[in-house]
Design a protein around this motif. Structure first.
Motif, PDB file in Angstrom:
ATOM      1  N   ALA A   1     -37.553  -0.027  10.970  1.00  0.00           N
ATOM      2  CA  ALA A   1     -38.639   0.534  11.778  1.00  0.00           C
ATOM      3  C   ALA A   1     -38.416   2.025  12.024  1.00  0.00           C
ATOM      4  CB  ALA A   1     -38.784  -0.222  13.086  1.00  0.00           C
ATOM      5  N   ASP A   2     -38.055   2.715  10.943  1.00  0.00           N
ATOM      6  CA  ASP A   2     -37.909   4.190  10.954  1.00  0.00           C
ATOM      7  C   ASP A   2     -36.748   4.688  11.804  1.00  0.00           C
ATOM      8  OD1 ASP A   2     -40.167   4.460   9.290  1.00  0.00           O
ATOM      9  OD2 ASP A   2     -41.499   4.355  11.027  1.00  0.00           O
ATOM     10  N   GLU A   3     -35.817   3.803  12.142  1.00  0.00           N
ATOM     11  CA  GLU A   3     -34.643   4.217  12.915  1.00  0.00           C
ATOM     12  C   GLU A   3     -33.383   3.638  12.297  1.00  0.00           C
ATOM     13  OE1 GLU A   3     -34.594   3.675  17.126  1.00  0.00           O
ATOM     14  OE2 GLU A   3     -36.738   4.050  17.345  1.00  0.00           O
ATOM     15  N   GLU A   4     -32.287   4.397  12.395  1.00  0.00           N
ATOM     16  CA  GLU A   4     -30.983   3.888  11.971  1.00  0.00           C
ATOM     17  C   GLU A   4     -30.498   2.902  13.033  1.00  0.00           C
ATOM     18  OE1 GLU A   4     -27.756   4.007   9.122  1.00  0.00           O
ATOM     19  OE2 GLU A   4     -29.712   4.996   9.091  1.00  0.00           O
ATOM     20  N   ARG A   5     -30.291   1.657  12.615  1.00  0.00           N
ATOM     21  CA  ARG A   5     -29.932   0.615  13.589  1.00  0.00           C
ATOM     22  C   ARG A   5     -28.779  -0.238  13.067  1.00  0.00           C
ATOM     23  NH1 ARG A   5     -34.596  -0.509  17.070  1.00  0.00           N
ATOM     24  NH2 ARG A   5     -36.463   0.556  16.280  1.00  0.00           N
ATOM     25  N   ALA A   6     -28.081  -0.894  14.015  1.00  0.00           N
ATOM     26  CA  ALA A   6     -27.093  -1.901  13.642  1.00  0.00           C
ATOM     27  C   ALA A   6     -27.835  -3.147  13.166  1.00  0.00           C
ATOM     28  CB  ALA A   6     -26.199  -2.231  14.831  1.00  0.00           C
ATOM     29  N   VAL A   7     -27.363  -3.733  12.077  1.00  0.00           N
ATOM     30  CA  VAL A   7     -27.992  -4.925  11.502  1.00  0.00           C
ATOM     31  C   VAL A   7     -26.959  -6.031  11.383  1.00  0.00           C
ATOM     32  CG1 VAL A   7     -29.126  -5.906   9.470  1.00  0.00           C
ATOM     33  CG2 VAL A   7     -29.706  -3.587  10.221  1.00  0.00           C
ATOM     34  N   ILE A   8     -27.248  -7.180  11.974  1.00  0.00           N
ATOM     35  CA  ILE A   8     -26.399  -8.368  11.829  1.00  0.00           C
ATOM     36  C   ILE A   8     -26.786  -9.061  10.536  1.00  0.00           C
ATOM     37  CG2 ILE A   8     -25.714 -10.580  12.809  1.00  0.00           C
ATOM     38  CD1 ILE A   8     -26.545  -9.512  15.546  1.00  0.00           C
ATOM     39  N   GLU A   9     -25.806  -9.364   9.696  1.00  0.00           N
ATOM     40  CA  GLU A   9     -26.031 -10.117   8.461  1.00  0.00           C
ATOM     41  C   GLU A   9     -25.338 -11.466   8.617  1.00  0.00           C
ATOM     42  OE1 GLU A   9     -24.394  -7.493   5.521  1.00  0.00           O
ATOM     43  OE2 GLU A   9     -26.118  -6.149   5.567  1.00  0.00           O
ATOM     44  N   VAL A  10     -26.120 -12.520   8.798  1.00  0.00           N
ATOM     45  CA  VAL A  10     -25.554 -13.837   9.092  1.00  0.00           C
ATOM     46  C   VAL A  10     -25.920 -14.826   7.989  1.00  0.00           C
ATOM     47  CG1 VAL A  10     -27.547 -14.345  10.615  1.00  0.00           C
ATOM     48  CG2 VAL A  10     -25.464 -15.737  10.769  1.00  0.00           C
TER      49      VAL A  10
ATOM     50  N   LEU B   1     -26.381 -10.944  20.842  1.00  0.00           N
ATOM     51  CA  LEU B   1     -26.663 -11.896  19.766  1.00  0.00           C
ATOM     52  C   LEU B   1     -25.491 -11.968  18.793  1.00  0.00           C
ATOM     53  CD1 LEU B   1     -28.633 -13.822  18.395  1.00  0.00           C
ATOM     54  CD2 LEU B   1     -29.696 -11.850  17.279  1.00  0.00           C
ATOM     55  N   LYS B   2     -24.890 -10.836  18.479  1.00  0.00           N
ATOM     56  CA  LYS B   2     -23.714 -10.819  17.595  1.00  0.00           C
ATOM     57  C   LYS B   2     -22.585 -11.641  18.202  1.00  0.00           C
ATOM     58  CE  LYS B   2     -20.297  -7.616  15.636  1.00  0.00           C
ATOM     59  NZ  LYS B   2     -19.172  -7.886  16.555  1.00  0.00           N
ATOM     60  N   GLN B   3     -22.380 -11.495  19.499  1.00  0.00           N
ATOM     61  CA  GLN B   3     -21.323 -12.245  20.166  1.00  0.00           C
ATOM     62  C   GLN B   3     -21.577 -13.745  20.089  1.00  0.00           C
ATOM     63  OE1 GLN B   3     -20.716 -10.999  24.189  1.00  0.00           O
ATOM     64  NE2 GLN B   3     -19.273 -12.641  24.646  1.00  0.00           N
TER      65      GLN B   3
ATOM     66  N   THR C   1     -29.677 -14.106   6.656  1.00  0.00           N
ATOM     67  CA  THR C   1     -30.729 -13.535   7.476  1.00  0.00           C
ATOM     68  C   THR C   1     -30.217 -12.252   8.112  1.00  0.00           C
ATOM     69  OG1 THR C   1     -31.733 -15.691   7.944  1.00  0.00           O
ATOM     70  CG2 THR C   1     -32.199 -13.925   9.502  1.00  0.00           C
ATOM     71  N   HIS C   2     -31.049 -11.221   8.140  1.00  0.00           N
ATOM     72  CA  HIS C   2     -30.676  -9.948   8.754  1.00  0.00           C
ATOM     73  C   HIS C   2     -31.453  -9.770  10.059  1.00  0.00           C
ATOM     74  CE1 HIS C   2     -29.393  -8.189   4.581  1.00  0.00           C
ATOM     75  NE2 HIS C   2     -28.641  -9.194   4.984  1.00  0.00           N
ATOM     76  N   LEU C   3     -30.747  -9.319  11.101  1.00  0.00           N
ATOM     77  CA  LEU C   3     -31.313  -9.201  12.445  1.00  0.00           C
ATOM     78  C   LEU C   3     -31.003  -7.826  13.010  1.00  0.00           C
ATOM     79  CD1 LEU C   3     -29.854 -12.611  13.657  1.00  0.00           C
ATOM     80  CD2 LEU C   3     -32.183 -12.256  12.849  1.00  0.00           C
ATOM     81  N   SER C   4     -31.984  -7.206  13.644  1.00  0.00           N
ATOM     82  CA  SER C   4     -31.770  -5.900  14.259  1.00  0.00           C
ATOM     83  C   SER C   4     -32.682  -5.762  15.471  1.00  0.00           C
ATOM     84  CB  SER C   4     -32.032  -4.781  13.241  1.00  0.00           C
ATOM     85  OG  SER C   4     -31.627  -3.537  13.760  1.00  0.00           O
ATOM     86  N   GLY C   5     -32.520  -4.668  16.214  1.00  0.00           N
ATOM     87  CA  GLY C   5     -33.360  -4.468  17.385  1.00  0.00           C
ATOM     88  C   GLY C   5     -32.669  -3.600  18.414  1.00  0.00           C
ATOM     89  N   GLN C   6     -32.999  -3.812  19.685  1.00  0.00           N
ATOM     90  CA  GLN C   6     -32.389  -3.035  20.755  1.00  0.00           C
ATOM     91  C   GLN C   6     -30.880  -3.300  20.807  1.00  0.00           C
ATOM     92  OE1 GLN C   6     -34.335  -3.408  24.568  1.00  0.00           O
ATOM     93  NE2 GLN C   6     -36.375  -3.484  23.642  1.00  0.00           N
TER      94      GLN C   6
END
Length: 286
Positions: free
Chosen positions: A167-176, A199-201, A187-192
């Motif tokens: 979404a046009d921003e550099e973000r951390a992405v969880i790859e699970v 969620l990672k925890q 599945t890849h997950l990102s957001g605030q």
């Protein structure tokens, strides 16, 4: 309590302030309390009242045995709040942890790419928004295109973090990595940042349960990779180049190691004398 604040759990427990201002409190002791968890805060009610806004909790960790009183307690959660650490034990440890995750993640909107990888092959899935729901068994998601899926908390293989433009921003992405309809998917997950950190925890707890240092033979690893790639369990013999009996032996060992599970029993049968008689009569009637 405001109209937007909702109570999630109200139980009995005890807490210990193990670290204050970055310094261990070696003579800390447990204090009995009422524990109230809402979607905004944790309130610990004893002689006084200690309120911890959820947004101030950096992490809910495992153990921080600051002294013997802490180390002898079988189960507690560790709340990292700035430079302070608070240990919290409740009547049902696992339920409280799940409710903590629910308090932060339920109905949160994140970015989802699903499936990003299937059977080891990169897919062309687009990023879209999804809404979260947490239970003791799974993390469930509903995507904006109507797609619904779940990541079983006991079915998480690999878990990684990457940095990508979402979404046009550099973000951390969880790859699970998990399974869907019998196939391995990623599945890849990102957001605030706050949502993704929690969620990672949660997902790491599931991945940790499934990590094992397995001593596998090369052929066993080839069988696992073939299954991962989507080869039918009944086609493994031909695909890997080993006989059916050897495949069955490998399956038995992998089942014992909890690497594979039996989905459906295959029945191998031979006709009895009575069966041969029935078959002969049937042939004679033609």
């Amino acid at each position: 309590m405001s109209n937007s604040e909702k109570k999630i759990e109200d139980t009995q427990g005890k807490y210990m302030r193990a670290v204050k201002g970055g310094h261990d409190i070696n003579d800390a002791s447990w204090q009995q309390c009422r524990v109230i968890l809402t979607n905004q805060r944790i309130a610990l009610v004893a002689d006084g009242k200690l309120t911890i806004p959820l947004e101030d909790i950096d992490e809910m960790g495992e153990r921080y045995d600051v002294n013997q009183a802490a180390s002898t307690e079988s189960n507690y959660s560790t709340l990292y709040v700035g430079d302070d650490i608070i240990l919290l034990a409740t009547a049902d440890h696992e339920t409280f942890r799940t409710n903590f995750y629910r308090a932060i993640l339920d109905n949160a909107v994140i970015y989802v790419q699903h499936p990003a990888v299937k059977g080891g092959v990169v897919q062309n899935a687009e990023w879209q928004r999804g809404r979260l729901k947490v239970s003791e068994e799974a993390v469930r998601m509903v995507l904006e295109d109507g797609q619904k899926f779940a990541i079983d908390r006991d079915d998480i293989g690999e878990l990684g973090i990457d940095e990508k433009v979402v979404a046009d921003e550099e973000r951390a992405v969880i790859e699970v990595e998990h399974s869907m309809d019998g196939a391995s998917v990623e599945t890849h997950l990102s957001g605030q940042e706050h949502h993704i950190s929690v969620l990672k925890q949660l997902l790491e707890e599931g991945a940790e349960r499934n990590r094992a240092n397995l001593d596998l033979e090369p052929t066993e690893r080839r069988v696992i990779m073939a299954l991962y790639s989507g080869v039918s369990p009944f086609g493994i013999s031909e695909f890997v180049g080993i006989d059916v009996e050897k495949v069955e032996e490998i399956y038995d060992r992998l089942i014992e190691l909890d690497v594979v599970e039996v989905v459906r029993e295959r029945k191998e049968v031979a006709l009895t004398a009575q069966g041969r008689k029935v078959a002969g009569e049937a042939m004679g009637e033609r």
